[in-house]
Design an enzyme around this catalytic site. Sequence first.
Site, PDB file in Angstrom:
ATOM      1  N   HIS A   1       4.935  -4.314  11.700  1.00 22.68           N
ATOM      2  CA  HIS A   1       5.562  -3.682  10.525  1.00 22.68           C
ATOM      3  C   HIS A   1       5.383  -2.126  10.424  1.00 22.68           C
ATOM      4  O   HIS A   1       4.432  -1.750  10.852  1.00 22.68           O
ATOM      5  CB  HIS A   1       5.355  -4.358   9.287  1.00 22.68           C
ATOM      6  CG  HIS A   1       5.505  -5.850   9.288  1.00 22.68           C
ATOM      7  ND1 HIS A   1       6.538  -6.343   9.695  1.00 22.68           N
ATOM      8  CD2 HIS A   1       4.758  -6.901   8.717  1.00 22.68           C
ATOM      9  CE1 HIS A   1       6.413  -8.062   9.711  1.00 22.68           C
ATOM     10  NE2 HIS A   1       5.356  -8.285   8.999  1.00 22.68           N
ATOM     11  N   THR A   2       6.303  -1.573   9.691  1.00 22.01           N
ATOM     12  CA  THR A   2       6.165  -0.112   9.475  1.00 22.01           C
ATOM     13  C   THR A   2       5.023   0.041   8.512  1.00 22.01           C
ATOM     14  O   THR A   2       5.165  -0.416   7.400  1.00 22.01           O
ATOM     15  CB  THR A   2       7.574   0.409   8.949  1.00 22.01           C
ATOM     16  OG1 THR A   2       8.557   0.354   9.600  1.00 22.01           O
ATOM     17  CG2 THR A   2       7.359   1.997   8.480  1.00 22.01           C
ATOM     18  N   GLN A   3       3.925   0.815   9.105  1.00 24.47           N
ATOM     19  CA  GLN A   3       2.809   0.999   8.239  1.00 24.47           C
ATOM     20  C   GLN A   3       3.008   2.251   7.184  1.00 24.47           C
ATOM     21  O   GLN A   3       2.265   2.262   6.197  1.00 24.47           O
ATOM     22  CB  GLN A   3       1.477   1.204   9.257  1.00 24.47           C
ATOM     23  CG  GLN A   3       1.296   0.158  10.324  1.00 24.47           C
ATOM     24  CD  GLN A   3       1.077  -1.075   9.382  1.00 24.47           C
ATOM     25  OE1 GLN A   3       0.019  -0.947   8.458  1.00 24.47           O
ATOM     26  NE2 GLN A   3       1.457  -2.268   9.644  1.00 24.47           N
TER      27      GLN A   3
END
Length: 278
Positions: free
Chosen positions: A43-45
């Site tokens: 996932h986009t951090q």
Amino acid sequence: MNQHPAMWGHPMTPHQAFNAHTAFPLATPNPMRNQHASSPVSHTQQPLVTGTSVLGLKYKDGVMLAADNLASYGSLARFRDIQRLHPLGNHTCLAVSGDMSDYQYLKKELDGLLREEEALSLSDSHPALHPSQIYAFLANLFYARRSKVNPIWNAILVGGWDATKEESFLGYVDLLGTTYSSPTLATGFGSHIAQPLLREAFEKKAGIDGKGELLTAEEAEALLNECMKVLFYRDARSLNKYQIATVTKEGVQISESKSAETQWGFAEALRGYGAQQQ
């Protein structure tokens, strides 16, 4: 006859049949072709290319939204012609701050939703989505993604005109699923710098309860111009090139990019700017 060493001295079964060109069993998927099948889900951090504050204001005839045209790559003012105001249908407009890739995802999802609703309206006179309904959809979408620890890295203002209630609508949604509505709204740094200016001007004209006369279109636009200028002075991630969207019962209009007149002469007297005075 199969000459593969693994088959020496053993009878060959159908499941052990080999492809002569790849030397992999036909019944078994090629591991080189599926090397990413078992990769962990990522996932986009954190957001990478981002837009800064957006502003919203209710006025006499509808809603006005403002956003600059900058998308920053970290601290680099990389993209200087990004439109962060997106019309949805005839009477709704989004003003988006935060990650630009997530903004592109939202545009795709919402435009697809509107196409489906338009197709339904052709078959059974299904009414168009009101701004409050789009706002409710976004609120649920953002909260669902947050609950999956995969948030949409945006803060959004939804402004529009509700033809059923004959009134304007302005609401806020962020990556945590936080939602609220107010006559004046701002995201990001603007919630600290521009929101007090918006609220002061609104309450001065309409009263604290908001039941008085609202700002005219000219007054609202002048106020947003002033707020965008102040943000350009104070916000290092802003740009003096912005657009204003106006949403009324006639529809959505988004202005061409404009710039506020600024003065930087005062900086010469500050330590660290210009010629140094002993």
